[in-house]
Each structure stands twice: as structure tokens, then as C-alpha cells.
Design a protein around this motif. Structure first.
Motif, PDB file in Angstrom:
ATOM      1  N   PRO A 161       0.802  -1.237   0.000  1.00  0.00           N
ATOM      2  CA  PRO A 161       0.000   0.000   0.000  1.00  0.00           C
ATOM      3  C   PRO A 161       0.830   1.280   0.000  1.00  0.00           C
ATOM      4  O   PRO A 161       0.377   2.306  -0.499  1.00  0.00           O
ATOM      5  N   GLN A 162       2.048   1.221   0.552  1.00  0.00           N
ATOM      6  CA  GLN A 162       2.902   2.409   0.540  1.00  0.00           C
ATOM      7  C   GLN A 162       3.504   2.667  -0.833  1.00  0.00           C
ATOM      8  O   GLN A 162       3.890   3.793  -1.141  1.00  0.00           O
ATOM      9  N   GLY A 163       3.604   1.620  -1.653  1.00  0.00           N
ATOM     10  CA  GLY A 163       4.196   1.761  -2.974  1.00  0.00           C
ATOM     11  C   GLY A 163       5.704   1.915  -2.889  1.00  0.00           C
ATOM     12  O   GLY A 163       6.440   0.956  -2.873  1.00  0.00           O
ATOM     13  N   THR A 164       6.171   3.124  -2.808  1.00  0.00           N
ATOM     14  CA  THR A 164       7.601   3.415  -2.740  1.00  0.00           C
ATOM     15  C   THR A 164       8.206   2.870  -1.458  1.00  0.00           C
ATOM     16  O   THR A 164       7.607   2.968  -0.386  1.00  0.00           O
ATOM     17  N   ARG A 165       9.404   2.309  -1.575  1.00  0.00           N
ATOM     18  CA  ARG A 165      10.089   1.803  -0.386  1.00  0.00           C
ATOM     19  C   ARG A 165      10.335   2.931   0.604  1.00  0.00           C
ATOM     20  O   ARG A 165      10.766   4.021   0.228  1.00  0.00           O
ATOM     21  N   ASP A 166      10.090   2.649   1.871  1.00  0.00           N
ATOM     22  CA  ASP A 166      10.219   3.671   2.900  1.00  0.00           C
ATOM     23  C   ASP A 166      10.651   3.004   4.197  1.00  0.00           C
ATOM     24  O   ASP A 166       9.888   2.250   4.800  1.00  0.00           O
ATOM     25  N   SER A 167      11.873   3.242   4.612  1.00  0.00           N
ATOM     26  CA  SER A 167      12.382   2.648   5.850  1.00  0.00           C
ATOM     27  C   SER A 167      12.554   3.701   6.939  1.00  0.00           C
ATOM     28  O   SER A 167      13.380   3.561   7.832  1.00  0.00           O
ATOM     29  N   GLY A 168      11.753   4.755   6.856  1.00  0.00           N
ATOM     30  CA  GLY A 168      11.831   5.817   7.862  1.00  0.00           C
ATOM     31  C   GLY A 168      11.212   5.408   9.188  1.00  0.00           C
ATOM     32  O   GLY A 168      10.821   4.262   9.400  1.00  0.00           O
ATOM     33  N   ASP A 169      11.080   6.368  10.073  1.00  0.00           N
ATOM     34  CA  ASP A 169      10.600   6.061  11.420  1.00  0.00           C
ATOM     35  C   ASP A 169       9.090   6.226  11.570  1.00  0.00           C
ATOM     36  O   ASP A 169       8.555   6.196  12.667  1.00  0.00           O
ATOM     37  N   ARG A 170       8.390   6.387  10.449  1.00  0.00           N
ATOM     38  CA  ARG A 170       6.933   6.454  10.513  1.00  0.00           C
ATOM     39  C   ARG A 170       6.341   5.891   9.227  1.00  0.00           C
ATOM     40  O   ARG A 170       7.004   5.825   8.206  1.00  0.00           O
ATOM     41  N   ILE A 171       5.086   5.482   9.299  1.00  0.00           N
ATOM     42  CA  ILE A 171       4.404   4.983   8.120  1.00  0.00           C
ATOM     43  C   ILE A 171       4.185   6.138   7.157  1.00  0.00           C
ATOM     44  O   ILE A 171       3.712   7.202   7.536  1.00  0.00           O
ATOM     45  N   GLU A 172       4.541   5.923   5.882  1.00  0.00           N
ATOM     46  CA  GLU A 172       4.398   6.959   4.872  1.00  0.00           C
ATOM     47  C   GLU A 172       2.970   7.486   4.821  1.00  0.00           C
ATOM     48  O   GLU A 172       2.011   6.737   4.899  1.00  0.00           O
ATOM     49  N   LYS A 173       2.829   8.803   4.710  1.00  0.00           N
ATOM     50  CA  LYS A 173       1.508   9.433   4.745  1.00  0.00           C
ATOM     51  C   LYS A 173       0.615   9.011   3.591  1.00  0.00           C
ATOM     52  O   LYS A 173      -0.582   8.857   3.762  1.00  0.00           O
ATOM     53  N   LYS A 174       1.184   8.843   2.412  1.00  0.00           N
ATOM     54  CA  LYS A 174       0.354   8.549   1.255  1.00  0.00           C
ATOM     55  C   LYS A 174       0.178   7.038   1.093  1.00  0.00           C
ATOM     56  O   LYS A 174       1.102   6.336   0.738  1.00  0.00           O
ATOM     57  N   ILE A 175      -1.013   6.568   1.360  1.00  0.00           N
ATOM     58  CA  ILE A 175      -1.328   5.154   1.271  1.00  0.00           C
ATOM     59  C   ILE A 175      -2.283   4.936   0.104  1.00  0.00           C
ATOM     60  O   ILE A 175      -3.298   5.614  -0.012  1.00  0.00           O
ATOM     61  N   SER A 176      -1.965   3.974  -0.767  1.00  0.00           N
ATOM     62  CA  SER A 176      -2.810   3.711  -1.924  1.00  0.00           C
ATOM     63  C   SER A 176      -4.121   3.055  -1.516  1.00  0.00           C
ATOM     64  O   SER A 176      -4.165   2.191  -0.635  1.00  0.00           O
ATOM     65  N   LYS A 177      -5.173   3.432  -2.199  1.00  0.00           N
ATOM     66  CA  LYS A 177      -6.487   2.880  -1.932  1.00  0.00           C
ATOM     67  C   LYS A 177      -6.691   1.534  -2.613  1.00  0.00           C
ATOM     68  O   LYS A 177      -7.649   0.832  -2.334  1.00  0.00           O
ATOM     69  N   GLY A 178      -5.781   1.155  -3.515  1.00  0.00           N
ATOM     70  CA  GLY A 178      -5.974  -0.024  -4.343  1.00  0.00           C
ATOM     71  C   GLY A 178      -6.227  -1.303  -3.582  1.00  0.00           C
ATOM     72  O   GLY A 178      -7.122  -2.072  -3.922  1.00  0.00           O
ATOM     73  N   PHE A 179      -5.434  -1.577  -2.535  1.00  0.00           N
ATOM     74  CA  PHE A 179      -5.546  -2.859  -1.840  1.00  0.00           C
ATOM     75  C   PHE A 179      -6.896  -3.016  -1.166  1.00  0.00           C
ATOM     76  O   PHE A 179      -7.493  -4.097  -1.174  1.00  0.00           O
ATOM     77  N   ALA A 180      -7.419  -1.936  -0.587  1.00  0.00           N
ATOM     78  CA  ALA A 180      -8.732  -1.994   0.059  1.00  0.00           C
ATOM     79  C   ALA A 180      -9.851  -2.082  -0.974  1.00  0.00           C
ATOM     80  O   ALA A 180     -10.867  -2.744  -0.756  1.00  0.00           O
ATOM     81  N   SER A 181      -9.652  -1.432  -2.118  1.00  0.00           N
ATOM     82  CA  SER A 181     -10.639  -1.508  -3.192  1.00  0.00           C
ATOM     83  C   SER A 181     -10.748  -2.930  -3.733  1.00  0.00           C
ATOM     84  O   SER A 181     -11.845  -3.424  -4.007  1.00  0.00           O
ATOM     85  N   PHE A 182      -9.605  -3.599  -3.880  1.00  0.00           N
ATOM     86  CA  PHE A 182      -9.622  -4.981  -4.340  1.00  0.00           C
ATOM     87  C   PHE A 182     -10.256  -5.899  -3.301  1.00  0.00           C
ATOM     88  O   PHE A 182     -10.940  -6.861  -3.646  1.00  0.00           O
ATOM     89  N   ALA A 183     -10.009  -5.635  -2.028  1.00  0.00           N
ATOM     90  CA  ALA A 183     -10.629  -6.436  -0.969  1.00  0.00           C
ATOM     91  C   ALA A 183     -12.152  -6.340  -1.044  1.00  0.00           C
ATOM     92  O   ALA A 183     -12.871  -7.341  -0.916  1.00  0.00           O
ATOM     93  N   LYS A 184     -12.640  -5.138  -1.279  1.00  0.00           N
ATOM     94  CA  LYS A 184     -14.081  -4.934  -1.404  1.00  0.00           C
ATOM     95  C   LYS A 184     -14.619  -5.619  -2.652  1.00  0.00           C
ATOM     96  O   LYS A 184     -15.650  -6.304  -2.608  1.00  0.00           O
ATOM     97  N   ALA A 185     -13.915  -5.456  -3.780  1.00  0.00           N
ATOM     98  CA  ALA A 185     -14.387  -5.999  -5.058  1.00  0.00           C
ATOM     99  C   ALA A 185     -14.403  -7.526  -5.067  1.00  0.00           C
ATOM    100  O   ALA A 185     -15.302  -8.140  -5.658  1.00  0.00           O
TER     101      ALA A 185
END
Length: 224
Positions: free
Chosen positions: A128-152
Motif C-alpha cells: 500500500p505504501q508503494g515506494t520503499r520507505d524505511s523511515g521512522d513512521r508509516i508513509e503518509k500517502k497510502i494507496s487505496k488499491g488494496f482496500a478496493s480490491f478487498a471490497k471488489a
């Protein structure tokens, strides 16, 4: 790139199942066990029979090979189309069951492939984060795709936290690598709620804080 984004049910055959298992469990798995203090927590949370979407945080290029090994399941990942441009990379992506996604404009064939995976023995894998991110917090921009597929597809979301894969050990057992598997998030018609649950679980499993002003974006992200 539509040729690499369109995968039918027959594409996920015994050959690709075996090739991904061989690549991830034998070759890659041997490296992981040799170089890391490796452990998996929460395997009891993996459903025995139900189909689900594997949704994990993304911190290294090893992640798409690590998850099939850790969960001991065939997982079909979305991968950015650039990975299909070079011969050897394209061959590896193809044989391991990945399919291409255009991040600027998601093609219908990509969506159909993601939906078709439910009719195979494979699980759909997304970051859901898309771009690799090893920082100290969850990246702010989260893709809606995974939840949309779960619903579909009416399938739950299995949250998986990857911790330590961004470390590059120079000596055997010199780094820690832990995979934490959370409890299944049931699908619902509320996409934002499923997204928030995933963020909360991943934050709890990784110990990384989530920015309080999360921006949920519509695009679909893949392996990067």
C-alpha cells in the motif's frame, strides 16, 4: 506494457508456482537464513482455507521475495512496468508470477488480473505504501488499491510487517530480520475503514508511528 499486465488464470500454473517456490524458498531463503537472525511471528494468523490479500509495508527490494518465503504461499505481486523493460528482470518477474502496473494510469488489464487471482491458488500481494520507505513512521500517502480490491473480491486483508529487511548484513547472522503477521482484516464496503485498520495494525507491529494526517490516494502501487 499491457502484455505484462494481462494475466489469466492459466498463467498461474504449476510451473510458476514451482519457480517462485524455488526462487524464494530455496535460493533466497538460504541467503536469509545464513545472513540474518530471521524469525516469523504470527503464522497462526494465516487463514487455512480463505483467500486473502497480502498487504505489507515496503522497506526493501527483498520484500517481494521475502513474503512468499515467510508465509510459505505463492503470492502474485504488482510490479512497476519499468521492471519488465530489461530481459533478465522481465524473465524473473514473469516466472515469479508478477504483473505490470502503470502508476500514472492503471490499465483495465491490470485490474482484471488482480481480480482473476482470486480464482487461482495464489494470493494477491500489494504494498500500500508503494515506494520503499524505511523511515521512522508509516508513509503518509497510502494507496487505496488494496482496500478496493478487498471490497471488489470480498476477500480479507492480511497485514504483514517487515522489520529489518532494509539492513544489508556483511557477515552471517549480523542483522535481525523479523516478519510479523497480524490478524486478518475482514473485507467491508468501507474502504477507508479497511485502510485505517491496516495502518493501525502495521504501526502496532512495526512500532512506527503513523502521521495523524494520513492522505489516502486512489492510485495503485506495485513492486518498486
Amino acid at each position: 506494457m499491457s502484455a505484462f499486465s494481462k494475466r489469466d488464470v492459466k498463467f498461474y500454473n504449476k510451473f510458476r508456482t514451482f519457480f517462485q517456490w524455488l526462487t524464494c524458498n530455496i535460493f533466497f531463503g538460504a541467503y536469509i537464513k545464513l545472513m540474518y537472525n530471521y524469525k516469523v511471528e504470527g503464522k497462526e494468523n494465516i487463514p487455512d482455507e480463505d483467500k486473502f490479500i497480502v498487504a505489507a509495508n515496503h522497506i526493501s527490494g527483498r520484500d517481494p521475495f521475502l513474503l512468499p518465503f515467510a508465509l510459505d504461499l505463492p503470492i502474485a505481486f504488482m510490479a512497476k512496468e519499468e521492471l519488465f523493460e530489461k530481459f533478465f528482470s522481465r524473465l524473473l518477474m514473469d516466472f515469479c508470477g508478477a504483473f505490470a502496473v502503470r502508476r500514472d494510469k492503471v490499465e483495465v488489464s491490470t485490474i482484471k488480473t488482480a481480480l482473476n487471482i482470486k480464482n487461482t491458488k495464489w494470493m494477491l500481494g500489494l504494498f500500500p505504501q508503494g515506494t520503499r520507505d524505511s523511515g521512522d513512521r508509516i508513509e503518509k500517502k497510502i494507496s487505496k488499491g488494496f482496500a478496493s480490491f478487498a471490497k471488489a473480491t470480498k476477500t480479507g486483508i492480511l497485514p504483514v510487517a517487515i522489520i529489518g529487511a532494509d539492513e544489508k548484513p556483511k557477515w552471517p547472522f549480523s542483522s535481525n530480520l523479523t516478519i510479523k503477521i497480524g490478524k486478518l482484516i475482514p473485507y467491508s464496503d468501507n474502504i477507508d475503514d479497511m485502510m485505517q485498520q491496516w495502518c493501525d495494525v502495521i504501526s502496532d507491529l512495526t512500532g512506527k508511528r503513523i502521521c495523524t494526517r494520513i492522505v489516502f490516494i486512489t492510485g495503485i502501487r506495485g513492486i518498486e
